[in-house]
Design a protein around this motif. Structure first.
Motif, PDB file in Angstrom:
ATOM      1  N   ALA A   1      10.249   2.065   8.243  1.00 16.16           N
ATOM      2  CA  ALA A   1       9.584   1.738   9.696  1.00 16.16           C
ATOM      3  C   ALA A   1       9.660   1.643  10.990  1.00 16.16           C
ATOM      4  O   ALA A   1       9.063   0.275  11.489  1.00 16.16           O
ATOM      5  CB  ALA A   1       9.490  -0.374   8.590  1.00 16.16           C
ATOM      6  N   SER A   2      10.456   2.544  11.139  1.00 17.57           N
ATOM      7  CA  SER A   2      11.109   1.793  12.556  1.00 17.57           C
ATOM      8  C   SER A   2      11.604   0.133  12.481  1.00 17.57           C
ATOM      9  O   SER A   2      11.435  -0.737  14.024  1.00 17.57           O
ATOM     10  CB  SER A   2      10.362   2.112  13.468  1.00 17.57           C
ATOM     11  N   THR A   3      12.469  -0.185  11.729  1.00 21.08           N
ATOM     12  CA  THR A   3      13.308  -1.298  12.424  1.00 21.08           C
ATOM     13  C   THR A   3      14.314  -1.198  11.349  1.00 21.08           C
ATOM     14  O   THR A   3      14.926  -0.485  10.732  1.00 21.08           O
ATOM     15  CB  THR A   3      11.940  -2.439  11.617  1.00 21.08           C
ATOM     16  N   ILE A   4      15.143  -2.373  10.789  1.00 19.90           N
ATOM     17  CA  ILE A   4      16.150  -2.738  10.742  1.00 19.90           C
ATOM     18  C   ILE A   4      16.120  -2.840   8.152  1.00 19.90           C
ATOM     19  O   ILE A   4      16.403  -1.629   7.994  1.00 19.90           O
ATOM     20  CB  ILE A   4      17.073  -3.497  10.629  1.00 19.90           C
ATOM     21  N   HIS A   5      15.419  -4.097   8.568  1.00 15.91           N
ATOM     22  CA  HIS A   5      14.991  -3.630   6.727  1.00 15.91           C
ATOM     23  C   HIS A   5      13.823  -4.340   6.548  1.00 15.91           C
ATOM     24  O   HIS A   5      13.156  -4.850   7.389  1.00 15.91           O
ATOM     25  CB  HIS A   5      15.741  -5.058   6.296  1.00 15.91           C
ATOM     26  N   ALA A   6      12.949  -3.430   5.254  1.00 17.08           N
ATOM     27  CA  ALA A   6      12.021  -3.641   5.151  1.00 17.08           C
ATOM     28  C   ALA A   6      11.406  -3.667   3.831  1.00 17.08           C
ATOM     29  O   ALA A   6      12.622  -3.315   3.044  1.00 17.08           O
ATOM     30  CB  ALA A   6      11.086  -2.874   5.611  1.00 17.08           C
ATOM     31  N   GLU A   7      10.608  -3.774   3.447  1.00 21.45           N
ATOM     32  CA  GLU A   7      10.158  -4.093   2.240  1.00 21.45           C
ATOM     33  C   GLU A   7       9.031  -3.290   1.860  1.00 21.45           C
ATOM     34  O   GLU A   7       8.203  -3.449   2.296  1.00 21.45           O
ATOM     35  CB  GLU A   7      10.022  -5.500   0.765  1.00 21.45           C
ATOM     36  N   ALA A   8       8.433  -2.335   0.761  1.00 24.40           N
ATOM     37  CA  ALA A   8       7.586  -1.611   0.051  1.00 24.40           C
ATOM     38  C   ALA A   8       6.721  -1.844  -0.875  1.00 24.40           C
ATOM     39  O   ALA A   8       7.118  -2.751  -1.488  1.00 24.40           O
ATOM     40  CB  ALA A   8       8.132  -0.666  -0.147  1.00 24.40           C
ATOM     41  N   PHE A   9       5.562  -1.850  -0.815  1.00 28.28           N
ATOM     42  CA  PHE A   9       4.335  -2.457  -1.158  1.00 28.28           C
ATOM     43  C   PHE A   9       3.216  -1.803  -1.277  1.00 28.28           C
ATOM     44  O   PHE A   9       3.391  -0.385  -0.145  1.00 28.28           O
ATOM     45  CB  PHE A   9       3.906  -3.735  -1.231  1.00 28.28           C
ATOM     46  N   SER A  10       2.633  -1.240  -2.401  1.00 29.55           N
ATOM     47  CA  SER A  10       1.133   0.010  -2.532  1.00 29.55           C
ATOM     48  C   SER A  10      -0.043  -1.009  -2.857  1.00 29.55           C
ATOM     49  O   SER A  10       0.606  -1.615  -3.444  1.00 29.55           O
ATOM     50  CB  SER A  10       1.767   0.972  -3.469  1.00 29.55           C
ATOM     51  N   GLN A  11      -0.843  -0.954  -2.721  1.00 31.64           N
ATOM     52  CA  GLN A  11      -2.253  -1.330  -3.328  1.00 31.64           C
ATOM     53  C   GLN A  11      -2.510  -0.561  -4.243  1.00 31.64           C
ATOM     54  O   GLN A  11      -3.151   0.609  -4.400  1.00 31.64           O
ATOM     55  CB  GLN A  11      -3.244  -1.882  -2.084  1.00 31.64           C
ATOM     56  N   ILE A  12      -3.478  -1.314  -5.133  1.00 28.64           N
ATOM     57  CA  ILE A  12      -3.913  -1.021  -6.077  1.00 28.64           C
ATOM     58  C   ILE A  12      -5.989  -1.828  -5.981  1.00 28.64           C
ATOM     59  O   ILE A  12      -5.700  -2.905  -5.802  1.00 28.64           O
ATOM     60  CB  ILE A  12      -3.414  -1.674  -7.468  1.00 28.64           C
ATOM     61  N   PRO A  13      -6.589  -0.638  -6.436  1.00 30.44           N
ATOM     62  CA  PRO A  13      -7.986  -1.067  -5.569  1.00 30.44           C
ATOM     63  C   PRO A  13      -8.157  -1.989  -6.773  1.00 30.44           C
ATOM     64  O   PRO A  13      -8.026  -1.786  -7.816  1.00 30.44           O
ATOM     65  CB  PRO A  13      -8.463   0.065  -6.077  1.00 30.44           C
ATOM     66  N   LEU A  14      -9.450  -2.919  -6.266  1.00 27.72           N
ATOM     67  CA  LEU A  14     -10.055  -3.217  -7.798  1.00 27.72           C
ATOM     68  C   LEU A  14     -11.188  -4.048  -7.109  1.00 27.72           C
ATOM     69  O   LEU A  14     -11.833  -3.471  -6.442  1.00 27.72           O
ATOM     70  CB  LEU A  14      -9.166  -5.053  -7.135  1.00 27.72           C
ATOM     71  N   LYS A  15     -11.868  -4.090  -8.978  1.00 32.62           N
ATOM     72  CA  LYS A  15     -13.525  -4.388  -8.880  1.00 32.62           C
ATOM     73  C   LYS A  15     -13.640  -5.552  -7.926  1.00 32.62           C
ATOM     74  O   LYS A  15     -13.057  -6.454  -7.759  1.00 32.62           O
ATOM     75  CB  LYS A  15     -13.824  -3.602 -10.110  1.00 32.62           C
ATOM     76  N   LYS A  16     -14.841  -4.951  -7.044  1.00 31.33           N
ATOM     77  CA  LYS A  16     -15.190  -5.987  -6.376  1.00 31.33           C
ATOM     78  C   LYS A  16     -16.351  -6.929  -6.788  1.00 31.33           C
ATOM     79  O   LYS A  16     -16.891  -7.336  -6.915  1.00 31.33           O
ATOM     80  CB  LYS A  16     -15.566  -5.445  -4.679  1.00 31.33           C
ATOM     81  N   ASN A  17     -17.426  -5.850  -7.779  1.00 35.14           N
ATOM     82  CA  ASN A  17     -18.120  -6.399  -8.459  1.00 35.14           C
ATOM     83  C   ASN A  17     -18.192  -5.678 -10.257  1.00 35.14           C
ATOM     84  O   ASN A  17     -17.699  -5.118 -10.021  1.00 35.14           O
ATOM     85  CB  ASN A  17     -19.416  -5.285  -7.636  1.00 35.14           C
ATOM     86  N   SER A  18     -18.997  -6.886 -10.992  1.00 33.85           N
ATOM     87  CA  SER A  18     -19.488  -6.389 -12.229  1.00 33.85           C
ATOM     88  C   SER A  18     -20.589  -7.549 -12.266  1.00 33.85           C
ATOM     89  O   SER A  18     -21.166  -8.393 -11.949  1.00 33.85           O
ATOM     90  CB  SER A  18     -17.560  -7.274 -12.639  1.00 33.85           C
ATOM     91  N   PRO A  19     -21.024  -7.735 -13.592  1.00 34.15           N
ATOM     92  CA  PRO A  19     -22.589  -7.907 -13.887  1.00 34.15           C
ATOM     93  C   PRO A  19     -22.013 -10.207 -14.449  1.00 34.15           C
ATOM     94  O   PRO A  19     -22.526 -10.404 -14.165  1.00 34.15           O
ATOM     95  CB  PRO A  19     -22.391  -6.947 -15.003  1.00 34.15           C
ATOM     96  N   PHE A  20     -20.788  -9.880 -14.421  1.00 34.98           N
ATOM     97  CA  PHE A  20     -19.859 -10.641 -14.832  1.00 34.98           C
ATOM     98  C   PHE A  20     -19.416 -11.331 -13.316  1.00 34.98           C
ATOM     99  O   PHE A  20     -19.099 -12.802 -13.540  1.00 34.98           O
ATOM    100  CB  PHE A  20     -19.140 -10.741 -15.692  1.00 34.98           C
ATOM    101  N   TYR A  21     -19.442 -11.216 -12.422  1.00 36.70           N
ATOM    102  CA  TYR A  21     -19.120 -11.903 -11.421  1.00 36.70           C
ATOM    103  C   TYR A  21     -19.849 -12.563 -10.389  1.00 36.70           C
ATOM    104  O   TYR A  21     -21.079 -11.979  -9.884  1.00 36.70           O
ATOM    105  CB  TYR A  21     -18.334 -10.665 -10.222  1.00 36.70           C
TER     106      TYR A  21
END
Ligand SMILES: [Zn+2]
Length: 216
Positions: free
Chosen positions: A189-209
């Protein structure tokens, strides 16, 4: 923003995301940590560690493990989502080495889905984003590297609260491993310390939302 860090055991939050928790807690965000299992010794360590990280109201469930209490924990976790209404949740990797971690991922996915159902709850809540964090299993191609350089010392102090765990893996394994991991992520990340994360896609619509459409 309301952000919830949800992990299986006391210490997972500090090991995986301690710097990010400290960073967001100190900068006007509403940060909660939820620990899905506990033991008397580790509960005390968790409360000490999350205090150091600056978490205002850390939550810890009293189940002795996650994998054997999936149904009850899912129910409690849905109640947490409905009450806290987080926009972002961060949890374990789906294919982590530890069965409690894998079960936690599944509880989080299930909880996010059901908490959004208007047919089930008067006040349903749809979480906007889900991220996964690394503990001892690394993410091959993380989506996000959070610069935690300023917060690294706080992270390490929080890890040191877990005296009942620190002997595992040989002397100073946890400290060494996570120091070098955050340095490696920091180099990426071009810095000293970093923490890594990945995004998991979520549904944004459903018949029940409640809301069945959204922007890109
Ligand atoms: Zn764990």
């Amino acid at each position: 923003m309301k952000i919830a860090f949800v992990f299986a055991h006391p210490d997972d939050e500090s090991l995986s995301s301690g710097g990010t928790i400290a960073k967001y807690s100190s900068t006007n965000h509403n940060v909660s940590t939820v620990c899905l299992s506990s033991s008397p010794i580790r509960k005390k360590e968790y409360l000490d560690a999350t205090k150091i990280l600056g978490v205002q109201s850390p939550i810890i469930f009293d189940y002795d493990d996650v994998a054997n209490h999936e149904k009850e924990i899912t129910k409690d976790f849905i109640s947490f989502i409905l009450e806290f209404q987080p926009e972002i949740i961060i949890t374990h990797l789906e294919k982590d080495y530890h069965s409690d971690h894998r079960t936690s991922y599944s509880i989080v996915r299930e909880g996010i889905e059901w908490a959004a159902h208007e047919t089930q709850y008067e006040n349903p809540h749809l979480v906007s984003k889900l991220y996964v964090a690394e503990t001892t299993i690394l993410i091959p191609n993380p989506h996000i590297l959070v610069d935690i350089t300023e917060y690294y010392e706080i992270k390490e102090s929080a890890i040191k609260c877990y005296k009942s765990q620190l002997y595992k893996g040989g002397e100073n394994f946890y400290i060494k491993f996570h120091k070098h991991r955050t340095l490696m992520r920091g180099a990426q990340a071009s810095t000293i310390h970093a923490e890594a994360f990945s995004q998991i896609p979520l549904k944004k619509n459903s018949p029940f939302y409640e809301s069945k459409h959204s922007e890109l």
